[in-house]
Design a protein around this motif. Structure first.
Motif, PDB file in Angstrom:
ATOM      1  N   MET A   1       0.847  -1.198   0.031  1.00  0.00           N
ATOM      2  CA  MET A   1       0.160   0.113   0.011  1.00  0.00           C
ATOM      3  C   MET A   1       0.751   1.230  -0.181  1.00  0.00           C
ATOM      4  O   MET A   1       0.694   2.306  -0.686  1.00  0.00           O
ATOM      5  CB  MET A   1      -0.937  -0.048   1.318  1.00  0.00           C
ATOM      6  N   GLY A   2       1.814   1.056   0.871  1.00  0.00           N
ATOM      7  CA  GLY A   2       2.549   2.687   0.957  1.00  0.00           C
ATOM      8  C   GLY A   2       3.452   2.676  -0.317  1.00  0.00           C
ATOM      9  O   GLY A   2       3.510   3.965  -0.677  1.00  0.00           O
ATOM     10  N   ASP A   3       3.817   1.818  -0.958  1.00  0.00           N
ATOM     11  CA  ASP A   3       4.391   2.078  -2.320  1.00  0.00           C
ATOM     12  C   ASP A   3       3.559   2.460  -3.546  1.00  0.00           C
ATOM     13  O   ASP A   3       3.799   3.533  -4.195  1.00  0.00           O
ATOM     14  CB  ASP A   3       4.979   0.704  -2.957  1.00  0.00           C
ATOM     15  N   ALA A   4       2.429   1.927  -3.376  1.00  0.00           N
ATOM     16  CA  ALA A   4       1.222   2.131  -4.343  1.00  0.00           C
ATOM     17  C   ALA A   4       0.892   3.741  -4.213  1.00  0.00           C
ATOM     18  O   ALA A   4       0.919   4.617  -5.165  1.00  0.00           O
ATOM     19  CB  ALA A   4       0.061   1.398  -4.199  1.00  0.00           C
ATOM     20  N   ILE A   5       0.611   4.047  -2.802  1.00  0.00           N
ATOM     21  CA  ILE A   5       0.358   5.673  -2.542  1.00  0.00           C
ATOM     22  C   ILE A   5       1.384   6.477  -2.993  1.00  0.00           C
ATOM     23  O   ILE A   5       1.288   7.529  -3.621  1.00  0.00           O
ATOM     24  CB  ILE A   5      -0.153   5.743  -1.172  1.00  0.00           C
ATOM     25  N   GLU A   6       2.764   6.286  -2.772  1.00  0.00           N
ATOM     26  CA  GLU A   6       3.855   6.826  -3.277  1.00  0.00           C
ATOM     27  C   GLU A   6       3.888   7.325  -4.620  1.00  0.00           C
ATOM     28  O   GLU A   6       4.117   8.228  -5.124  1.00  0.00           O
ATOM     29  CB  GLU A   6       5.138   6.356  -2.578  1.00  0.00           C
ATOM     30  N   LYS A   7       3.773   6.026  -5.423  1.00  0.00           N
ATOM     31  CA  LYS A   7       3.794   6.157  -6.784  1.00  0.00           C
ATOM     32  C   LYS A   7       2.387   7.123  -7.428  1.00  0.00           C
ATOM     33  O   LYS A   7       2.803   7.978  -8.384  1.00  0.00           O
ATOM     34  CB  LYS A   7       3.887   4.810  -7.379  1.00  0.00           C
ATOM     35  N   LEU A   8       1.386   7.041  -6.708  1.00  0.00           N
ATOM     36  CA  LEU A   8       0.336   7.832  -7.197  1.00  0.00           C
ATOM     37  C   LEU A   8       0.697   9.322  -6.842  1.00  0.00           C
ATOM     38  O   LEU A   8       0.133  10.124  -7.841  1.00  0.00           O
ATOM     39  CB  LEU A   8      -0.818   7.190  -6.564  1.00  0.00           C
ATOM     40  N   ARG A   9       1.291   9.509  -5.550  1.00  0.00           N
ATOM     41  CA  ARG A   9       1.745  10.936  -5.328  1.00  0.00           C
ATOM     42  C   ARG A   9       2.449  11.633  -6.652  1.00  0.00           C
ATOM     43  O   ARG A   9       2.337  12.583  -6.721  1.00  0.00           O
ATOM     44  CB  ARG A   9       2.041  11.148  -4.124  1.00  0.00           C
ATOM     45  N   GLN A  10       3.550  10.718  -6.808  1.00  0.00           N
ATOM     46  CA  GLN A  10       4.593  11.206  -7.672  1.00  0.00           C
ATOM     47  C   GLN A  10       3.808  11.460  -9.271  1.00  0.00           C
ATOM     48  O   GLN A  10       4.074  12.511  -9.928  1.00  0.00           O
ATOM     49  CB  GLN A  10       5.477  10.305  -8.148  1.00  0.00           C
ATOM     50  N   ILE A  11       3.015  10.474  -9.537  1.00  0.00           N
ATOM     51  CA  ILE A  11       2.110  10.961 -10.757  1.00  0.00           C
ATOM     52  C   ILE A  11       1.313  11.892 -10.627  1.00  0.00           C
ATOM     53  O   ILE A  11       1.142  12.907 -11.707  1.00  0.00           O
ATOM     54  CB  ILE A  11       1.271   9.601 -11.049  1.00  0.00           C
ATOM     55  N   LYS A  12       0.588  12.420  -9.634  1.00  0.00           N
ATOM     56  CA  LYS A  12      -0.089  13.507  -9.439  1.00  0.00           C
ATOM     57  C   LYS A  12       0.663  14.619  -9.532  1.00  0.00           C
ATOM     58  O   LYS A  12       0.363  15.741  -9.940  1.00  0.00           O
ATOM     59  CB  LYS A  12      -1.110  13.331  -8.123  1.00  0.00           C
ATOM     60  N   ALA A  13       1.817  14.425  -8.898  1.00  0.00           N
ATOM     61  CA  ALA A  13       2.721  15.725  -8.668  1.00  0.00           C
ATOM     62  C   ALA A  13       3.212  16.091 -10.127  1.00  0.00           C
ATOM     63  O   ALA A  13       3.706  17.304 -10.498  1.00  0.00           O
ATOM     64  CB  ALA A  13       3.926  15.595  -7.792  1.00  0.00           C
ATOM     65  N   MET A  14       3.006  15.227 -11.193  1.00  0.00           N
ATOM     66  CA  MET A  14       3.616  15.611 -12.375  1.00  0.00           C
ATOM     67  C   MET A  14       2.444  16.214 -13.352  1.00  0.00           C
ATOM     68  O   MET A  14       2.516  16.616 -14.385  1.00  0.00           O
ATOM     69  CB  MET A  14       3.720  14.052 -13.221  1.00  0.00           C
ATOM     70  N   GLY A  15       1.336  16.312 -12.483  1.00  0.00           N
ATOM     71  CA  GLY A  15       0.121  17.111 -13.165  1.00  0.00           C
ATOM     72  C   GLY A  15      -0.934  16.024 -13.733  1.00  0.00           C
ATOM     73  O   GLY A  15      -1.979  16.711 -14.389  1.00  0.00           O
ATOM     74  N   LEU A  16      -0.754  14.777 -13.546  1.00  0.00           N
ATOM     75  CA  LEU A  16      -1.714  13.960 -14.094  1.00  0.00           C
ATOM     76  C   LEU A  16      -2.950  13.878 -13.205  1.00  0.00           C
ATOM     77  O   LEU A  16      -2.815  14.133 -12.019  1.00  0.00           O
ATOM     78  CB  LEU A  16      -1.128  12.645 -14.305  1.00  0.00           C
ATOM     79  N   ARG A  17      -4.030  13.377 -13.625  1.00  0.00           N
ATOM     80  CA  ARG A  17      -5.384  12.975 -12.627  1.00  0.00           C
ATOM     81  C   ARG A  17      -5.224  11.494 -12.444  1.00  0.00           C
ATOM     82  O   ARG A  17      -4.665  10.558 -13.020  1.00  0.00           O
ATOM     83  CB  ARG A  17      -6.598  13.241 -13.698  1.00  0.00           C
ATOM     84  N   VAL A  18      -5.813  11.329 -11.187  1.00  0.00           N
ATOM     85  CA  VAL A  18      -5.827   9.879 -10.768  1.00  0.00           C
ATOM     86  C   VAL A  18      -7.093   9.705 -10.426  1.00  0.00           C
ATOM     87  O   VAL A  18      -7.833  10.411  -9.714  1.00  0.00           O
ATOM     88  CB  VAL A  18      -5.040   9.651  -9.523  1.00  0.00           C
ATOM     89  N   SER A  19      -7.748   8.414 -11.136  1.00  0.00           N
ATOM     90  CA  SER A  19      -9.123   7.971 -10.798  1.00  0.00           C
ATOM     91  C   SER A  19      -9.025   6.507 -10.170  1.00  0.00           C
ATOM     92  O   SER A  19      -8.446   5.634 -10.526  1.00  0.00           O
ATOM     93  CB  SER A  19      -9.669   7.966 -12.206  1.00  0.00           C
ATOM     94  N   LEU A  20      -9.925   6.496  -9.184  1.00  0.00           N
ATOM     95  CA  LEU A  20     -10.292   5.008  -8.596  1.00  0.00           C
ATOM     96  C   LEU A  20     -11.561   4.354  -9.530  1.00  0.00           C
ATOM     97  O   LEU A  20     -12.637   4.886  -9.384  1.00  0.00           O
ATOM     98  CB  LEU A  20     -10.507   5.054  -7.277  1.00  0.00           C
TER      99      LEU A  20
END
Length: 554
Positions: free
Chosen positions: A429-448
């Motif tokens: 879970m920790g790794d997944a959250i960290e990678k999603l934060r990096q993706i969002k920091a790049m300006g992308l959107r994240v959808s569940l």
């Protein structure tokens, strides 16, 4: 032969057979007549040798494994076997087989040299090599010998045998998260459970790092086998140890050793696929599905190399204004040999085999390329949403790879949406959250995606760096039912998500009644056959060019 010579042969400790070839009209040898067997051979055979039987009449009484006919033809041709050894269930002994052809007398002499004592010595010597030092059980090598003997004995005595393969669930995760010592303790706990069941007719083996094998013989009926297997499973449950097991039965499923092992492994696989912590009995349907999956896997490899996949796009619309939000990229596969293969079939298989990583890379690359093309042609500023597998997301280098694609095509990252499922939260879970934060920091959107059907909880929503939540089709299907249960749940989800500042997309909207209810609930966007089906690139291109009739609807 003289009478005195026969008397000598009858007193030799080794079983001896003398035979002569039987030829057809063309001179081809078709069988052998047994013209003499000494007393020791008659003891070794399970039945009294009748007067001059044919070879094929008595050979099964010794052991079915010996290729008698081929060996005899080789001996006549001057080809000899250096080390031919077989186990005889009728005498429970091991024999070295020697054949000698006497061309002048046209006799072939077969001698059985009892090597049981020799093998016992080497067996004791070998035991030190085939014993697993951690559990004390025989290892995989010991299993191979024992299983072969068990099946030959079962075949001879005509009784049933079963193989149970047990796989410890999530042992790798235990090793990774808690350390090797914790994993070793689980292995020893499993061994302690199995030791309770060790009997004369129940042999237990350390089959692999996280696997054990149990050979069960001479059970009275299928019911007694099922009861025994249930006892083993219940013992694991009592100790709160999660294991998956597969069972194959001789001769019900097959009489072949390798197939019995493969069938038990297939059943283990089914147990894993169905949530783990369960035992499955092999069924022929499993083999059919296995072969089908193997065929699909082979063709999937070819499809990657030949670029045979196609990208479709399903439109998403603002529920109030009707304005196009964007598209979800959806992979499709039509194989020239297998026809159209549903993503629900090949995507899980791709995840199992690891092919999801190159497939997912292709989907992402194609979607970004499409976004770049539509921006250039139509000044398109809608969102392209791309599904990303947990395996792909958590793999090494995914974030860097995504950044490289965005840089290569020079697209606006805010128009890209990475769509994940709740399965990404099961492990790491920790790794997944960290990678999603990096993706969002790049300006992308994240959808569940598929919210509410898996492992979702409010805590996940609070931890994940989300922009959008997609309400699963399972809720939308029954949103108009009279009891109002799904409607109440859906409204609660939308209200909760709205307070968290997230957008909502309802999937699978197929009629106006569903659309009206979602509009009243203040759902933001809809996706479904009512407004637009998944479409190939050329129809999407035509729609963006102004052809409203290009849109595929119900």
């Amino acid at each position: 032969m003289s009478v005195n010579l026969l008397s000598v042969l009858d007193n030799i400790a080794a079983p001896i057979v003398v035979a002569t070839p039987i030829k057809d009209t063309s001179g081809k040898i078709t069988d052998f007549d047994i013209i003499y067997t000494n007393e020791e051979l008659k003891k070794a055979a399970s039945q009294v040798i009748q007067n001059k039987p044919k070879w094929s009449d008595f050979s099964m009484n010794i052991t079915s494994d010996i290729p008698w006919f081929k060996m005899a033809l080789d001996a006549i041709a001057g080809r000899f076997y250096d080390d031919v050894k077989y186990f005889s269930p009728s005498t429970q002994a091991w024999y070295k087989i020697e054949m000698k052809w006497l061309p002048d007398e046209r006799y072939i002499i077969i001698t059985f040299i009892n090597i049981t004592s020799e093998r016992e010595y080497y067996r004791k010597l070998k035991k030190t090599l085939i014993t697993d030092p951690m559990t004390g059980f025989s290892n995989r090598s010991g299993f191979a010998d024992a299983f072969a003997i068990t099946l030959e004995t079962a075949r001879f005595k005509k009784f049933y045998s079963a193989l149970l393969v047990i796989d410890i669930d999530n042992l790798q995760n235990i090793n990774d998260s808690l350390g090797a010592a914790a994993g070793d303790k689980v292995i020893l706990d499993v061994a302690d459970v199995l030791k309770q069941f060790q009997r004369e007719y129940i042999q237990i083996f350390r089959y692999g790092d996280d696997e054990f094998a149990v050979i069960i013989t001479n059970f009275e009926s299928n019911d007694s086998l099922v009861n025994f297997i249930d006892c083993i499973f219940d013992a694991f449950q009592l100790k709160q140890i999660s294991v998956s097991g597969g069972i194959s039965i001789f001769p019900t499923n097959t009489e072949q050793k390798d197939e019995l092992i493969r069938f038990a492994d297939m059943a283990v696989h089914y147990a894993k696929k169905n949530g783990k912590n369960s035992f499955f009995y092999f069924e022929p349907e499993m083999q059919r599905v296995f072969i089908q999956h193997l065929t699909i896997q082979t063709r999937m490899n070819a499809a990657l190399l030949e670029s045979s996949f196609t990208q479709y796009y399903q439109p998403q619309f603002d529920i109030q204004t009707g304005k196009l939000r964007g598209f979800e990229a959806l992979i499709r596969w039509n194989d020239e040999e297998l026809g159209t293969i549903s993503p629900s079939v090949f995507i899980p298989l791709a995840e199992e085999t690891g092919l999801i990583v190159p497939i997912g890379r292709w989907v992402l690359y194609t979607a970004i390329n499409t976004l770049k093309t539509w921006q250039a042609k139509y000044n398109f500023n809608g969102i392209i949403s791309v599904n990303v597998s947990p395996i792909q997301l958590l793999g090494d280098g995914f974030v860097e790879e995504l950044a490289d694609m965005i840089e290569t095509f020079k697209v606006d990252p805010s128009l890209l949406e990475v769509e994940i499922t709740e399965g990404v939260m099961i492990n790491n879970m920790g790794d997944a959250i960290e990678k999603l934060r990096q993706i969002k920091a790049m300006g992308l959107r994240v959808s569940l995606d598929d919210f509410g059907t898996g492992y979702s909880s409010l805590s996940y929503l609070q931890m994940l760096p989300l922009n959008t939540l997609k309400i699963d089709k399972a809720f939308i299907n029954d949103i108009t039912s009279e009891d109002g249960v799904q409607a109440t749940i859906t409204r609660s989800i939308i209200d909760m998500v709205e307070k968290m500042g997230l957008e909502t997309i309802a999937e699978g909207v197929e009629n106006n009644e569903q659309l009206d209810i979602l509009n009243r609930f203040r759902c933001n966007f809809v996706q479904g056959f009512l407004r637009g089906k998944p479409m190939p690139y050329h129809l999407c291109d035509a729609y963006l060019a102004g052809d409203v009739n290009a849109l595929l609807k119900n």
